[in-house]
Design a protein around this motif. Sequence first.
Motif, PDB file in Angstrom:
ATOM      1  N   ALA A  14       8.017   2.886   4.741  1.00 26.85           N
ATOM      2  CA  ALA A  14       8.831   3.288   5.899  1.00 26.85           C
ATOM      3  C   ALA A  14       7.944   3.911   6.966  1.00 26.85           C
ATOM      4  CB  ALA A  14       9.947   4.244   5.458  1.00 26.85           C
ATOM      5  N   SER A  16       6.793   2.420  10.134  1.00 25.24           N
ATOM      6  CA  SER A  16       6.646   1.891  11.502  1.00 25.24           C
ATOM      7  C   SER A  16       6.888   2.983  12.533  1.00 25.24           C
ATOM      8  CB  SER A  16       7.594   0.713  11.741  1.00 25.24           C
ATOM      9  OG  SER A  16       8.936   1.136  11.722  1.00 25.24           O
ATOM     10  N   GLY A  18       8.211   7.480  13.117  1.00 26.03           N
ATOM     11  CA  GLY A  18       8.539   8.786  12.560  1.00 26.03           C
ATOM     12  C   GLY A  18       7.510   9.360  11.600  1.00 26.03           C
ATOM     13  N   CYS A  64       9.871  -5.535   4.892  1.00 23.40           N
ATOM     14  CA  CYS A  64      10.868  -5.713   3.831  1.00 23.40           C
ATOM     15  C   CYS A  64      11.685  -4.435   3.695  1.00 23.40           C
ATOM     16  CB  CYS A  64      10.205  -6.048   2.490  1.00 23.40           C
ATOM     17  SG  CYS A  64       9.316  -4.671   1.746  1.00 23.40           S
ATOM     18  N   ASP A  65      12.785  -4.543   2.966  1.00 25.46           N
ATOM     19  CA  ASP A  65      13.582  -3.355   2.637  1.00 25.46           C
ATOM     20  C   ASP A  65      12.991  -2.767   1.363  1.00 25.46           C
ATOM     21  OD1 ASP A  65      15.391  -1.479   1.776  1.00 25.46           O
ATOM     22  OD2 ASP A  65      17.151  -2.689   2.239  1.00 25.46           O
ATOM     23  N   THR A  67      13.839  -0.441  -0.436  1.00 26.82           N
ATOM     24  CA  THR A  67      14.763   0.130  -1.429  1.00 26.82           C
ATOM     25  C   THR A  67      15.324  -0.915  -2.403  1.00 26.82           C
ATOM     26  OG1 THR A  67      16.766  -0.129  -0.069  1.00 26.82           O
ATOM     27  CG2 THR A  67      15.458   1.860   0.288  1.00 26.82           C
ATOM     28  N   ASN A  88       8.625   6.834   1.075  1.00 28.58           N
ATOM     29  CA  ASN A  88       9.501   7.226   2.183  1.00 28.58           C
ATOM     30  C   ASN A  88      10.525   6.112   2.380  1.00 28.58           C
ATOM     31  OD1 ASN A  88      10.434   8.660   4.458  1.00 28.58           O
ATOM     32  ND2 ASN A  88       9.030   7.595   5.834  1.00 28.58           N
ATOM     33  N   GLY A  91      16.928   8.149   5.543  1.00 29.83           N
ATOM     34  CA  GLY A  91      17.777   9.126   4.869  1.00 29.83           C
ATOM     35  C   GLY A  91      19.226   8.659   4.846  1.00 29.83           C
ATOM     36  N   THR A 139      10.456  14.057   1.155  1.00 31.70           N
ATOM     37  CA  THR A 139      11.828  14.352   0.736  1.00 31.70           C
ATOM     38  C   THR A 139      12.526  15.074   1.885  1.00 31.70           C
ATOM     39  OG1 THR A 139      11.308  16.433  -0.450  1.00 31.70           O
ATOM     40  CG2 THR A 139      11.123  14.369  -1.697  1.00 31.70           C
ATOM     41  N   SER A 140      12.928  16.324   1.712  1.00 30.10           N
ATOM     42  CA  SER A 140      13.624  17.035   2.785  1.00 30.10           C
ATOM     43  C   SER A 140      13.727  18.509   2.431  1.00 30.10           C
ATOM     44  CB  SER A 140      15.039  16.463   2.933  1.00 30.10           C
ATOM     45  OG  SER A 140      15.808  17.281   3.801  1.00 30.10           O
ATOM     46  N   ARG A 157      17.797  13.409  -3.545  1.00 24.18           N
ATOM     47  CA  ARG A 157      16.421  13.910  -3.444  1.00 24.18           C
ATOM     48  C   ARG A 157      16.134  14.958  -4.532  1.00 24.18           C
ATOM     49  NH1 ARG A 157      14.589  11.815   1.539  1.00 24.18           N
ATOM     50  NH2 ARG A 157      16.048  11.890   3.277  1.00 24.18           N
ATOM     51  N   PHE A 186      11.954  17.553  12.611  1.00 22.74           N
ATOM     52  CA  PHE A 186      10.839  16.866  13.274  1.00 22.74           C
ATOM     53  C   PHE A 186      11.354  15.939  14.360  1.00 22.74           C
ATOM     54  CE2 PHE A 186       8.598  18.541   9.765  1.00 22.74           C
ATOM     55  CZ  PHE A 186       7.281  18.632  10.184  1.00 22.74           C
ATOM     56  N   THR A 188      11.768  12.919  15.680  1.00 22.27           N
ATOM     57  CA  THR A 188      11.720  11.483  15.377  1.00 22.27           C
ATOM     58  C   THR A 188      13.047  10.849  15.794  1.00 22.27           C
ATOM     59  OG1 THR A 188      12.721  11.718  13.193  1.00 22.27           O
ATOM     60  CG2 THR A 188      10.339  11.989  13.298  1.00 22.27           C
TER      61      THR A 188
END
Length: 259
Positions: A14, A16, A18, A64-65, A67, A88, A91, A139-140, A157, A186, A188
């Motif tokens: 993830a 590209s 942020g 690609c995805d 997940t 990453n 969310g 994470t967060s 998470r 942040f 983003t």
Amino acid sequence: MDMGIAGRTALVCAASKGLGRGCAEALAAEGVNLVIVARTKETLDATAAEIRAKYGVDVKALACDITTPEGHAAALAACPAPDILVNNAGGPPPGDFRDFTRDDWIKALDANMLTPIELIKLTIDGMIDRGFGRIVNITSSSVKAPIDVLGLSNGARSGLTGFVAGVARRIAATGVTINNLLPGTFDTDRIADTLAAQAKAQNISLEEARARRAKALPAGRFGTPDEFGRACAFLCSVHAGYITGQNWLIDGGAYPGTY
Ligand code: NAD
């Protein structure tokens, strides 16, 4: 400070935009070659080209995805032996927990718990065999201090955090570390979307919503992807070999606890 990781290879998911991009750039600045993953090919290819031009490292772009099982297989095929793995993904959406369906939960678990666990599983033995590895999960801050509208994030998470706590210690003698980076607020696209929704709900301008949010933070401002990436690069460095199983808050002082 020389991070001692020039010539290493990182798989950054993830990435590209942020925080993922911030990590990719900071690693590239240390001479790390990259495989970066995101869903939208055009944005990803543009990011890859910019990083290549700016830092002179190899950058492979995989659209690609991440997940999905297909995404996991494609990532491993594109980067079979990473020295560094940055997990990453997007969310989960906010909402009232009463409205979350089983399907919502499965999506959140896939993105923010099961995918990082699967990618760790697929790459960690190679790192152990080679005697060096760095795994960083984005994470967060919601893992330390839950955010009420982000029940899906709080839950999924925390599952990852518990898993990492066990595995990091089990493999601590192998030269491979696993740590979590916990972002606060942040600057983003994700935050821009939240602010736009807040501005609309409160009938205020986007600038006003942004100013109010920043003012509420102890640091008085949002963090930058570059600051986040630099912390990631340090955790991936040769100097951070004795740091493992940690949850590192990067939030400008927002978490109110002493410990
Ligand atoms: P962002 O929207 O700026 O960037 C997300 C990146 O992830 C993009 O490159 C996008 O293409 C990629 N992506 C999203 N879903 C993907 C998927 N399924 N497969 C492949 N790529 C995918 O988001 P961000 O602000 O950088 O956030 C990154 C993560 O950190 C998210 O999980 C977010 O919830 C979390 N987080 C962010 C903040 C913040 O303040 N920005 C705070 C706490 C947590």
